[in-house]
Design a protein around this motif. Structure first.
Motif, mmCIF file in Angstrom:
data_model
loop_
_atom_site.group_PDB
_atom_site.id
_atom_site.type_symbol
_atom_site.label_atom_id
_atom_site.label_comp_id
_atom_site.label_asym_id
_atom_site.label_seq_id
_atom_site.Cartn_x
_atom_site.Cartn_y
_atom_site.Cartn_z
ATOM 1 N N GLY A 21 33.118 20.703 -0.324
ATOM 2 C CA GLY A 21 32.630 20.978 1.022
ATOM 3 C C GLY A 21 31.945 22.317 1.161
ATOM 4 N N ALA A 22 31.794 23.045 0.042
ATOM 5 C CA ALA A 22 31.112 24.336 0.101
ATOM 6 C C ALA A 22 29.624 24.139 0.353
ATOM 7 N N SER A 23 29.020 25.054 1.095
ATOM 8 C CA SER A 23 27.574 25.068 1.255
ATOM 9 C C SER A 23 26.955 25.815 0.083
ATOM 10 N N LEU A 24 25.762 25.396 -0.338
ATOM 11 C CA LEU A 24 25.098 25.991 -1.493
ATOM 12 C C LEU A 24 23.752 26.561 -1.092
ATOM 13 N N ALA A 25 23.410 27.702 -1.682
ATOM 14 C CA ALA A 25 22.104 28.309 -1.438
ATOM 15 C C ALA A 25 21.656 29.025 -2.708
ATOM 16 N N LEU A 26 20.376 29.406 -2.722
ATOM 17 C CA LEU A 26 19.765 30.007 -3.900
ATOM 18 C C LEU A 26 18.924 31.199 -3.459
ATOM 19 N N ILE A 27 19.143 32.355 -4.103
ATOM 20 C CA ILE A 27 18.289 33.528 -3.891
ATOM 21 C C ILE A 27 17.720 33.918 -5.243
ATOM 22 N N THR A 28 16.398 33.886 -5.372
ATOM 23 C CA THR A 28 15.778 34.150 -6.657
ATOM 24 C C THR A 28 14.474 34.909 -6.476
ATOM 25 N N ASP A 29 14.190 35.794 -7.407
ATOM 26 C CA ASP A 29 12.937 36.533 -7.398
ATOM 27 C C ASP A 29 11.901 35.799 -8.243
ATOM 28 N N GLY A 30 10.637 35.866 -7.813
ATOM 29 C CA GLY A 30 9.573 35.282 -8.612
ATOM 30 C C GLY A 30 8.485 34.681 -7.754
ATOM 31 N N ARG A 31 7.484 34.156 -8.431
ATOM 32 C CA ARG A 31 6.378 33.489 -7.749
ATOM 33 C C ARG A 31 6.838 32.134 -7.227
ATOM 34 N N SER A 32 6.320 31.758 -6.090
ATOM 35 C CA SER A 32 6.743 30.519 -5.458
ATOM 36 C C SER A 32 6.523 29.313 -6.365
ATOM 37 N N VAL A 33 5.311 29.173 -6.902
ATOM 38 C CA VAL A 33 5.002 28.006 -7.726
ATOM 39 C C VAL A 33 5.887 27.972 -8.960
ATOM 40 N N THR A 34 6.045 29.113 -9.624
ATOM 41 C CA THR A 34 6.848 29.170 -10.843
ATOM 42 C C THR A 34 8.286 28.773 -10.575
ATOM 43 N N GLN A 35 8.892 29.369 -9.551
ATOM 44 C CA GLN A 35 10.295 29.097 -9.268
ATOM 45 C C GLN A 35 10.491 27.664 -8.747
ATOM 46 N N ARG A 36 9.562 27.192 -7.940
ATOM 47 C CA ARG A 36 9.660 25.813 -7.447
ATOM 48 C C ARG A 36 9.527 24.817 -8.599
ATOM 49 N N ASN A 37 8.661 25.109 -9.570
ATOM 50 C CA ASN A 37 8.547 24.242 -10.744
ATOM 51 C C ASN A 37 9.858 24.192 -11.521
ATOM 52 N N LYS A 38 10.511 25.349 -11.653
ATOM 53 C CA LYS A 38 11.800 25.388 -12.345
ATOM 54 C C LYS A 38 12.844 24.577 -11.580
ATOM 55 N N ILE A 39 12.908 24.782 -10.280
ATOM 56 C CA ILE A 39 13.892 24.088 -9.446
ATOM 57 C C ILE A 39 13.707 22.576 -9.560
ATOM 58 N N ARG A 40 12.465 22.132 -9.525
ATOM 59 C CA ARG A 40 12.185 20.701 -9.621
ATOM 60 C C ARG A 40 12.545 20.166 -11.017
ATOM 61 N N ALA A 41 12.166 20.900 -12.060
ATOM 62 C CA ALA A 41 12.444 20.447 -13.429
ATOM 63 C C ALA A 41 13.942 20.360 -13.701
ATOM 64 N N LEU A 42 14.703 21.277 -13.116
ATOM 65 C CA LEU A 42 16.157 21.297 -13.316
ATOM 66 C C LEU A 42 16.886 20.301 -12.412
ATOM 67 N N GLY A 43 16.184 19.718 -11.465
ATOM 68 C CA GLY A 43 16.823 18.793 -10.531
ATOM 69 C C GLY A 43 17.700 19.482 -9.511
ATOM 70 N N LEU A 44 17.419 20.753 -9.243
ATOM 71 C CA LEU A 44 18.269 21.514 -8.326
ATOM 72 C C LEU A 44 18.059 21.137 -6.865
ATOM 73 N N ASP A 45 16.967 20.410 -6.595
ATOM 74 C CA ASP A 45 16.761 19.978 -5.214
ATOM 75 C C ASP A 45 17.797 18.946 -4.779
ATOM 76 N N ARG A 46 18.571 18.441 -5.722
ATOM 77 C CA ARG A 46 19.695 17.551 -5.392
ATOM 78 C C ARG A 46 20.845 18.324 -4.754
ATOM 79 N N TYR A 47 20.903 19.615 -5.018
ATOM 80 C CA TYR A 47 22.045 20.419 -4.586
ATOM 81 C C TYR A 47 21.679 21.441 -3.506
ATOM 82 N N PHE A 48 20.419 21.872 -3.498
ATOM 83 C CA PHE A 48 20.004 22.931 -2.580
ATOM 84 C C PHE A 48 18.951 22.396 -1.617
ATOM 85 N N PRO A 49 19.292 22.245 -0.335
ATOM 86 C CA PRO A 49 18.261 21.882 0.642
ATOM 87 C C PRO A 49 17.156 22.924 0.643
#
Length: 228
Positions: free
Chosen positions: A101-129
């Protein structure tokens, strides 16, 4: 309710995997234009301290190399679709936190496209709205500023917060100042992009808790007391 907020690179996955993926993307691009062997070019970059300088030196004067420059190589590296995989430990942790029941969030430094590509490749959008993801290029401030931390506090007012990261130069100061629990994933293998040297940092920059496995967070009282 607890909120568990994560760093991305060298916390939820090893950033060296992104580096390898980026070097391979660059090697394929250069090989396609010069006729050189992509594996050989990749090995040149991997062995060099200044990867792109070494690559350009190797292909200098060869047909097809005229338009290959550092800015071109950087763009390929930063914006390629990465071949990276979420480690099983991180998957187990995130699924366990969701079940608690914990809420999850992500704070990361970097370029938007680069970090979004990583998030998508890792499948993290399943866990982080999407609105739980704070990328410095999008928020207008990196982790050395109050901006992303303020945004997370505004999203989860009054809730207990944990921040898990790896980099003592920027991951733990703000959580410590705000009364969050700061947790560092120890780089036991010594492969992180930024080495961990606690003695080089003032106490306020150090984590309150160090763990060798992120899944140990599932047993922390802030989390475990909420499991069903």
């Amino acid at each position: 309710m607890a909120v568990v907020i994560f760093d991305l690179d060298d916390t939820l996955y090893k950033e060296r995997d992104f580096v390898v993926s980026g070097f391979r993307a660059v090697a394929r691009h250069v090989a396609a234009r010069t006729g050189e062997d992509a594996n050989r070019l990749f090995n040149i970059m991997s062995a060099a301290g200044n990867a792109f300088d070494a690559l350009l030196e190797d292909i200098a004067g060869k047909p097809g190399s005229e338009d290959i420059t550092i800015p071109v190589l950087l763009e390929i590296y930063r914006f390629h679709e990465p071949d990276i995989t979420l480690p099983e430990e991180s998957r187990t942790l995130l699924e366990g936190l969701q079940a608690s029941g914990a809420s999850l969030a992500l704070i990361t430094d970097g370029r938007s496209v680069t970090q979004r590509n990583k998030i998508r490749a890792l499948g993290l959008d399943r866990y982080f709205p999407d609105n739980h993801i704070f990328i410095s290029d999008e928020t207008g401030g990196d982790k050395n500023t109050a901006i992303p931390w303020d945004a997370a506090e505004a999203l989860f007012p009054g809730e207990r917060k944990i921040y898990a990261g790896d980099n003592m130069s920027k991951d733990f100061l703000q959580p410590n100042l705000r009364g969050w629990l700061s947790v560092m994933l120890v780089d036991s293998a010594g492969v992180n992009i930024f080495p961990q040297h606690p003695e080089a940092h003032a106490p306020q920059f150090r984590p309150q808790l160090s763990v060798c496995s992120l899944t140990s967070l599932l047993k922390h009282p802030i989390i475990s007391c909420q499991q069903h």
